[in-house]
Write a protein that holds these residues in place. Structure first.
Motif, PDB file in Angstrom:
ATOM      1  N   TYR A  49      -5.525  29.379 -17.479  1.00  0.00           N
ATOM      2  CA  TYR A  49      -5.783  27.947 -17.503  1.00  0.00           C
ATOM      3  C   TYR A  49      -7.289  27.689 -17.606  1.00  0.00           C
ATOM      4  O   TYR A  49      -8.084  28.245 -16.830  1.00  0.00           O
ATOM      5  N   TYR A  50      -7.646  26.846 -18.568  1.00  0.00           N
ATOM      6  CA  TYR A  50      -9.043  26.528 -18.832  1.00  0.00           C
ATOM      7  C   TYR A  50      -9.323  25.057 -18.560  1.00  0.00           C
ATOM      8  O   TYR A  50      -8.535  24.182 -18.923  1.00  0.00           O
ATOM      9  N   CYS A  51     -10.469  24.826 -18.007  1.00  0.00           N
ATOM     10  CA  CYS A  51     -10.964  23.471 -17.782  1.00  0.00           C
ATOM     11  C   CYS A  51     -11.838  23.076 -18.974  1.00  0.00           C
ATOM     12  O   CYS A  51     -12.631  23.896 -19.477  1.00  0.00           O
ATOM     13  N   ASN A  52     -11.691  21.848 -19.408  1.00  0.00           N
ATOM     14  CA  ASN A  52     -12.505  21.310 -20.493  1.00  0.00           C
ATOM     15  C   ASN A  52     -13.053  19.957 -20.078  1.00  0.00           C
ATOM     16  O   ASN A  52     -12.335  19.159 -19.460  1.00  0.00           O
ATOM     17  N   ALA A  53     -14.297  19.709 -20.386  1.00  0.00           N
ATOM     18  CA  ALA A  53     -14.891  18.412 -20.036  1.00  0.00           C
ATOM     19  C   ALA A  53     -15.869  17.988 -21.119  1.00  0.00           C
ATOM     20  O   ALA A  53     -16.625  18.812 -21.647  1.00  0.00           O
ATOM     21  N   ASN A  54     -15.835  16.710 -21.425  1.00  0.00           N
ATOM     22  CA  ASN A  54     -16.792  16.113 -22.352  1.00  0.00           C
ATOM     23  C   ASN A  54     -17.890  15.443 -21.531  1.00  0.00           C
ATOM     24  O   ASN A  54     -17.625  14.483 -20.810  1.00  0.00           O
ATOM     25  N   ILE A  55     -19.082  15.994 -21.633  1.00  0.00           N
ATOM     26  CA  ILE A  55     -20.144  15.639 -20.688  1.00  0.00           C
ATOM     27  C   ILE A  55     -21.400  15.201 -21.421  1.00  0.00           C
ATOM     28  O   ILE A  55     -21.823  15.826 -22.392  1.00  0.00           O
ATOM     29  N   VAL A  56     -21.980  14.123 -20.927  1.00  0.00           N
ATOM     30  CA  VAL A  56     -23.279  13.662 -21.399  1.00  0.00           C
ATOM     31  C   VAL A  56     -24.328  14.209 -20.436  1.00  0.00           C
ATOM     32  O   VAL A  56     -24.212  14.047 -19.223  1.00  0.00           O
ATOM     33  N   THR A  57     -25.338  14.838 -20.980  1.00  0.00           N
ATOM     34  CA  THR A  57     -26.424  15.369 -20.162  1.00  0.00           C
ATOM     35  C   THR A  57     -27.724  14.646 -20.503  1.00  0.00           C
ATOM     36  O   THR A  57     -27.783  13.849 -21.434  1.00  0.00           O
ATOM     37  N   ARG A  58     -28.773  14.942 -19.749  1.00  0.00           N
ATOM     38  CA  ARG A  58     -30.079  14.330 -20.037  1.00  0.00           C
ATOM     39  C   ARG A  58     -30.673  14.900 -21.308  1.00  0.00           C
ATOM     40  O   ARG A  58     -31.537  14.275 -21.935  1.00  0.00           O
ATOM     41  N   THR A  59     -30.213  16.066 -21.734  1.00  0.00           N
ATOM     42  CA  THR A  59     -30.739  16.696 -22.948  1.00  0.00           C
ATOM     43  C   THR A  59     -30.161  16.053 -24.208  1.00  0.00           C
ATOM     44  O   THR A  59     -30.867  15.881 -25.198  1.00  0.00           O
ATOM     45  N   TYR A  60     -28.861  15.722 -24.157  1.00  0.00           N
ATOM     46  CA  TYR A  60     -28.189  15.147 -25.312  1.00  0.00           C
ATOM     47  C   TYR A  60     -27.710  13.736 -24.978  1.00  0.00           C
ATOM     48  O   TYR A  60     -27.202  13.494 -23.887  1.00  0.00           O
ATOM     49  N   THR A  61     -27.819  12.837 -25.930  1.00  0.00           N
ATOM     50  CA  THR A  61     -27.411  11.444 -25.687  1.00  0.00           C
ATOM     51  C   THR A  61     -25.951  11.205 -26.023  1.00  0.00           C
ATOM     52  O   THR A  61     -25.459  10.103 -25.884  1.00  0.00           O
ATOM     53  N   TYR A  62     -25.255  12.235 -26.490  1.00  0.00           N
ATOM     54  CA  TYR A  62     -23.846  12.111 -26.804  1.00  0.00           C
ATOM     55  C   TYR A  62     -23.080  13.158 -25.989  1.00  0.00           C
ATOM     56  O   TYR A  62     -23.644  14.153 -25.541  1.00  0.00           O
ATOM     57  N   ALA A  63     -21.795  12.938 -25.828  1.00  0.00           N
ATOM     58  CA  ALA A  63     -20.977  13.863 -25.043  1.00  0.00           C
ATOM     59  C   ALA A  63     -20.691  15.139 -25.828  1.00  0.00           C
ATOM     60  O   ALA A  63     -20.383  15.088 -27.020  1.00  0.00           O
ATOM     61  N   ARG A  64     -20.816  16.257 -25.161  1.00  0.00           N
ATOM     62  CA  ARG A  64     -20.493  17.552 -25.733  1.00  0.00           C
ATOM     63  C   ARG A  64     -19.362  18.172 -24.930  1.00  0.00           C
ATOM     64  O   ARG A  64     -19.224  17.926 -23.739  1.00  0.00           O
ATOM     65  N   ALA A  65     -18.572  18.990 -25.587  1.00  0.00           N
ATOM     66  CA  ALA A  65     -17.443  19.642 -24.921  1.00  0.00           C
ATOM     67  C   ALA A  65     -17.883  20.955 -24.277  1.00  0.00           C
ATOM     68  O   ALA A  65     -18.558  21.760 -24.913  1.00  0.00           O
ATOM     69  N   TYR A  66     -17.490  21.119 -23.028  1.00  0.00           N
ATOM     70  CA  TYR A  66     -17.783  22.342 -22.294  1.00  0.00           C
ATOM     71  C   TYR A  66     -16.474  22.953 -21.794  1.00  0.00           C
ATOM     72  O   TYR A  66     -15.508  22.223 -21.500  1.00  0.00           O
ATOM     73  N   TRP A  67     -16.485  24.270 -21.667  1.00  0.00           N
ATOM     74  CA  TRP A  67     -15.301  25.000 -21.221  1.00  0.00           C
ATOM     75  C   TRP A  67     -15.620  25.894 -20.039  1.00  0.00           C
ATOM     76  O   TRP A  67     -16.712  26.463 -19.949  1.00  0.00           O
ATOM     77  N   GLY A  68     -14.666  26.032 -19.152  1.00  0.00           N
ATOM     78  CA  GLY A  68     -14.762  27.045 -18.124  1.00  0.00           C
ATOM     79  C   GLY A  68     -14.291  28.384 -18.677  1.00  0.00           C
ATOM     80  O   GLY A  68     -13.822  28.477 -19.816  1.00  0.00           O
ATOM     81  N   LYS A  69     -14.398  29.424 -17.843  1.00  0.00           N
ATOM     82  CA  LYS A  69     -14.022  30.760 -18.287  1.00  0.00           C
ATOM     83  C   LYS A  69     -12.549  31.054 -18.066  1.00  0.00           C
ATOM     84  O   LYS A  69     -12.044  32.072 -18.530  1.00  0.00           O
ATOM     85  N   GLY A  70     -11.875  30.186 -17.351  1.00  0.00           N
ATOM     86  CA  GLY A  70     -10.445  30.336 -17.167  1.00  0.00           C
ATOM     87  C   GLY A  70     -10.056  30.972 -15.852  1.00  0.00           C
ATOM     88  O   GLY A  70     -10.810  31.735 -15.260  1.00  0.00           O
ATOM     89  N   THR A  71      -8.848  30.631 -15.428  1.00  0.00           N
ATOM     90  CA  THR A  71      -8.276  31.235 -14.223  1.00  0.00           C
ATOM     91  C   THR A  71      -6.812  31.568 -14.506  1.00  0.00           C
ATOM     92  O   THR A  71      -6.097  30.764 -15.104  1.00  0.00           O
ATOM     93  N   LEU A  72      -6.390  32.745 -14.105  1.00  0.00           N
ATOM     94  CA  LEU A  72      -5.056  33.223 -14.430  1.00  0.00           C
ATOM     95  C   LEU A  72      -4.025  32.705 -13.442  1.00  0.00           C
ATOM     96  O   LEU A  72      -4.193  32.827 -12.225  1.00  0.00           O
ATOM     97  N   VAL A  73      -2.963  32.143 -13.990  1.00  0.00           N
ATOM     98  CA  VAL A  73      -1.815  31.711 -13.193  1.00  0.00           C
ATOM     99  C   VAL A  73      -0.620  32.558 -13.620  1.00  0.00           C
ATOM    100  O   VAL A  73      -0.281  32.590 -14.809  1.00  0.00           O
ATOM    101  N   THR A  74      -0.022  33.228 -12.665  1.00  0.00           N
ATOM    102  CA  THR A  74       1.140  34.066 -12.946  1.00  0.00           C
ATOM    103  C   THR A  74       2.304  33.592 -12.082  1.00  0.00           C
ATOM    104  O   THR A  74       2.177  33.517 -10.852  1.00  0.00           O
ATOM    105  N   VAL A  75       3.412  33.257 -12.748  1.00  0.00           N
ATOM    106  CA  VAL A  75       4.595  32.784 -12.038  1.00  0.00           C
ATOM    107  C   VAL A  75       5.693  33.823 -12.212  1.00  0.00           C
ATOM    108  O   VAL A  75       6.128  34.089 -13.340  1.00  0.00           O
TER     109      VAL A  75
END
Length: 121
Positions: A93-119
């Protein structure tokens, strides 16, 4: 620079529950739409759930009624509560977020490295 760090994955029996978290850190001005994706080895990454900055939510059909996405903007954190888990929910499972930073005036997409879910069945 922005980092997304997921936590909360693990092994659970079918019918059980897990809660995932995704903490964002860095030079964040504003976090827009955020979401959880999942990927099984050999398959495409798929959207599981998404939440807008205003709190509107949407879910992939197979998780509706079982998963709940939420966010805490004061903590820059995204959550995914997963109940009634099924073996077919097994994935990274990966987290994704569209984030505005002080460096960029528009939102950029960022990703986490993921976490494993096993059922297990």
């Amino acid at each position: 620079q922005v980092q997304l760090v997921e936590s909360g994955g693990g092994l659970v029996q079918a019918g059980g529950s897990l809660s995932l978290s995704c903490a964002a850190s860095g030079d964040i001005v504003r976090m827009n739409t955020m979401g959880w994706f999942r990927q099984v080895s050999g398959k495409q990454r798929e959207l599981v759930a998404v939440i807008t900055s205003g709190g509107n939510r949407d879910y992939e059909d197979s998780v509706k009624g079982r998963f709940t996405i939420s966010r805490d903007n004061s903590k820059n954190t995204l959550y995914l509560q997963m109940d009634s888990l099924k073996p077919e929910d097994t994935a990274v499972y990966y987290c994704n977020a569209n984030i505005v930073t002080r460096t960029y005036t528009y939102a950029r997409a960022y990703w986490g490295k993921g976490t494993l879910v096993t059922v297990s069945s």
